[in-house]
Enzyme design. Structure first.
Site, PDB file in Angstrom:
ATOM      1  CD  GLU A   1      15.086   2.097   7.866  1.00  0.00           C
ATOM      2  OE1 GLU A   1      14.936   1.386   8.785  1.00  0.00           O
ATOM      3  OE2 GLU A   1      15.848   2.183   7.165  1.00  0.00           O
TER       4      GLU A   1
ATOM      5  CD  GLU B   1      18.485   3.956  10.919  1.00  0.00           C
ATOM      6  OE1 GLU B   1      19.526   2.999  11.236  1.00  0.00           O
ATOM      7  OE2 GLU B   1      17.232   3.418  10.957  1.00  0.00           O
TER       8      GLU B   1
HETATM    9  O1  IFM Z   1      17.580  -3.115   8.790  1.00  0.00           O
HETATM   10  C1  IFM Z   1      17.691  -1.815   9.320  1.00  0.00           C
HETATM   11  C2  IFM Z   1      17.815  -0.693   8.382  1.00  0.00           C
HETATM   12  O2  IFM Z   1      19.154  -0.957   7.282  1.00  0.00           O
HETATM   13  C3  IFM Z   1      18.082   0.612   9.128  1.00  0.00           C
HETATM   14  N1  IFM Z   1      17.201   0.930  10.129  1.00  0.00           N
HETATM   15  C4  IFM Z   1      16.796  -0.127  11.105  1.00  0.00           C
HETATM   16  C5  IFM Z   1      16.612  -1.377  10.308  1.00  0.00           C
HETATM   17  C6  IFM Z   1      16.403  -2.597  11.252  1.00  0.00           C
HETATM   18  O3  IFM Z   1      17.494  -2.758  11.942  1.00  0.00           O
END
Ligand code: IFM
Length: 471
Positions: free
Chosen positions: A375, A179
């Site tokens: 994710e 990210e």
């Molecule tokens: O916890 C975070 C993660 O570190 C990166 N993506 C989003 C998740 C939730 O906010």
């Protein structure tokens, strides 16, 4: 049951139709969020260790010094992962553990931890999926300018090679960055993430140097892997969708800008080797120019084997203020995200599974790179029942609906190859501290006891039934 989604019904686990035999099922975590052991075995502070000490930066002044104590409980955690029946575990390496201070040789003790982790995963037939950078920049590199400084990209590539040289013979799946939008925009523009700076121009320089770091690291890793070592190399982006509130030209323009800053600014250079002209023009209105040097775009567009997609929600956009103005106080065009009357998670994020299908189809159309959902998941205010169980029907429903959205995208032609739930266990949720629980496994921070929530059992059974159906 959670107050935000009182309608969540208990979902039975069923086989997900249309998932091929090799579809990857996983769980994901990151180093700073779970490891703890912040000052052990040579690890030095990262920007998050520093930021957590800034008064008011993190809820209740919490930090990752102990977190889930995973550094000391790793074998037990791998046992937990294996028990879920996932085939892949996505985790990140802590740069300040492997290369304290961000320069110089590797720290053998830091590497040893990850070697032991890989041993444990191997023993249980779980494939390791490494993320090289999940936000824990060594503090010394921030002191030298951080991501807005070009040199940080070279430092990242050197660190990536130290890690790849040590672990590349055993790990085939490598993600460079997690990210970069968050690293740049939350860290250097909004200032709500480490290092907490607030300068739009710096944030955009950070974007370019993060992408450059990705490109330099990727080409060196690819070269080191040669033609004999299996390698699946990529980057993970947080992506959403931008839907216009109305069909007006102003709302459609707002979506073009939002999609430009959130998606195309990253994917166009990564895949097509050029920054989008319209976004460069938008940035020029802010007086910002990207610090691109000759050869940068060729490095950034080193081919990707896989694009990691982190999806949490899509958003509705308007090109006007609530008063109907199309320009803000500085005379710049308005890009306003408009809240919708939709169920929400404990982060106050709208729940929009259909927009995941839309996103994946759009990525397939615009970029054509195979994707993995690296994710997806949700925080809810879990309650622990009298018998110790955690009946998180809202989280199960969230996972079920998003997995169904992935299946639908696949059916309609998107080449999606895996799904990793965020997160294996409750952990340090950055500026929210330990308040927000994303885990499918509950962590009792007082005792460090782990308990499978109902969603973990549902995920385990869903994976098993889906695999059985494709055998
Ligand atoms: O916890 C975070 C993660 O570190 C990166 N993506 C989003 C998740 C939730 O906010």
């Amino acid at each position: 049951m959670n107050a935000t989604t009182p309608q969540a019904l208990v979902r039975p686990a069923v086989a997900v139709p249309g998932m091929p035999a090799g579809f990857r099922w996983g769980v994901a975590t990151s180093a700073y969020q779970i490891e703890g052991a912040a000052a052990e075995d040579g690890r030095t502070p990262s920007i998050w260790d520093t930021f957590c000490r800034v008064p008011g930066a993190v809820v209740r002044g919490e930090h990752g010094d102990v977190a889930c104590d995973h550094y000391h409980r790793m074998p037990e955690d791998v046992e937990l992962i294996a028990g879920l029946g996932v085939d892949t575990y996505r985790f990140s390496l802590a740069w300040p553990r492997i290369q304290p201070g961000g320069r110089g040789p590797a720290n053998a003790k830091g590497l040893d931890f990850y070697k032991r982790l890989i041993d444990e995963l191997d023993r249980r037939n779980v494939t390791p999926w490494i993320t090289l950078y999940h936000w824990d920049l060594p503090q010394e590199l921030e002191d030298a300018g951080g991501w807005p400084a070009r040199d940080t990209a070279y430092r990242f590539a050197d660190y990536a090679m130290l890690a790849y040289e040590a672990l590349g013979d055993r790990v085939a799946h490598w993600t460079t960055l997690n990210e970069p939008w968050c690293s740049a925009m939350l860290g250097y523009d909004a200032g709500v993430h480490a290092p907490g700076r607030r300068n739009f121009g710096d944030a955009l320089h950070a974007v370019h140097h993060l992408l450059l770091g990705h490109g330099l690291a990727s080409s060196r890793i690819r070269e080191a892997a040669g033609s004999t070592r299996p390698l699946e190399l990529g980057i993970t982006l947080n992506l959403g969708t931008a839907t216009p509130e109305t069909d007006s030209a102003a709302d459609r323009e707002a979506c073009r800008r939002a999609d430009g800053m959130g998606r195309r600014l990253y994917l166009d250079p990564l895949v097509h080797g050029r920054y989008p002209e319209d976004v460069l023009a938008d940035l020029a209105l802010h007086g910002v120019e990207l610090p691109v040097q000759e050869g940068d775009l060729a490095a950034i567009s080193t081919p990707l084997d896989v694009l990691g997609v982190n999806f949490y929600r899509g958003a509705l956009f308007s090109g006007t203020t609530e008063d109907g103005a199309t320009a803000d106080a500085d005379g710049l065009p308005v890009t306003r995200s408009v809240p919708r009357d939709l169920p929400r998670t404990a982060m106050d994020w709208e729940i929009t599974p259909g927009e995941l299908t839309e996103l994946l189809l759009g990525l397939q159309h615009d970029y054509g790179v195979p994707t993995v959902i690296t994710e997806n998941g949700a925080a809810f205010d879990d309650l622990v029942a009298a018998d110790g169980s955690v009946p998180d029907a809202d989280r199960t429903a969230y996972l079920a609906d998003h997995i169904a959205a992935v299946a639908e995208a696949r059916e309609r032609g998107a080449d999606v190859r895996g799904y990793f739930a965020w997160s294996l266990m409750d952990n340090f949720e950055w500026a929210y501290g330990y308040d927000k629980r994303f885990g499918i496994v509950r962590v009792d921070y007082a005792t460090q006891a782990r308990t499978l929530k109902d969603s973990a059992k549902w995920y385990r059974d869903t994976i098993r039934l889906t695999r059985d159906a494709t055998r």
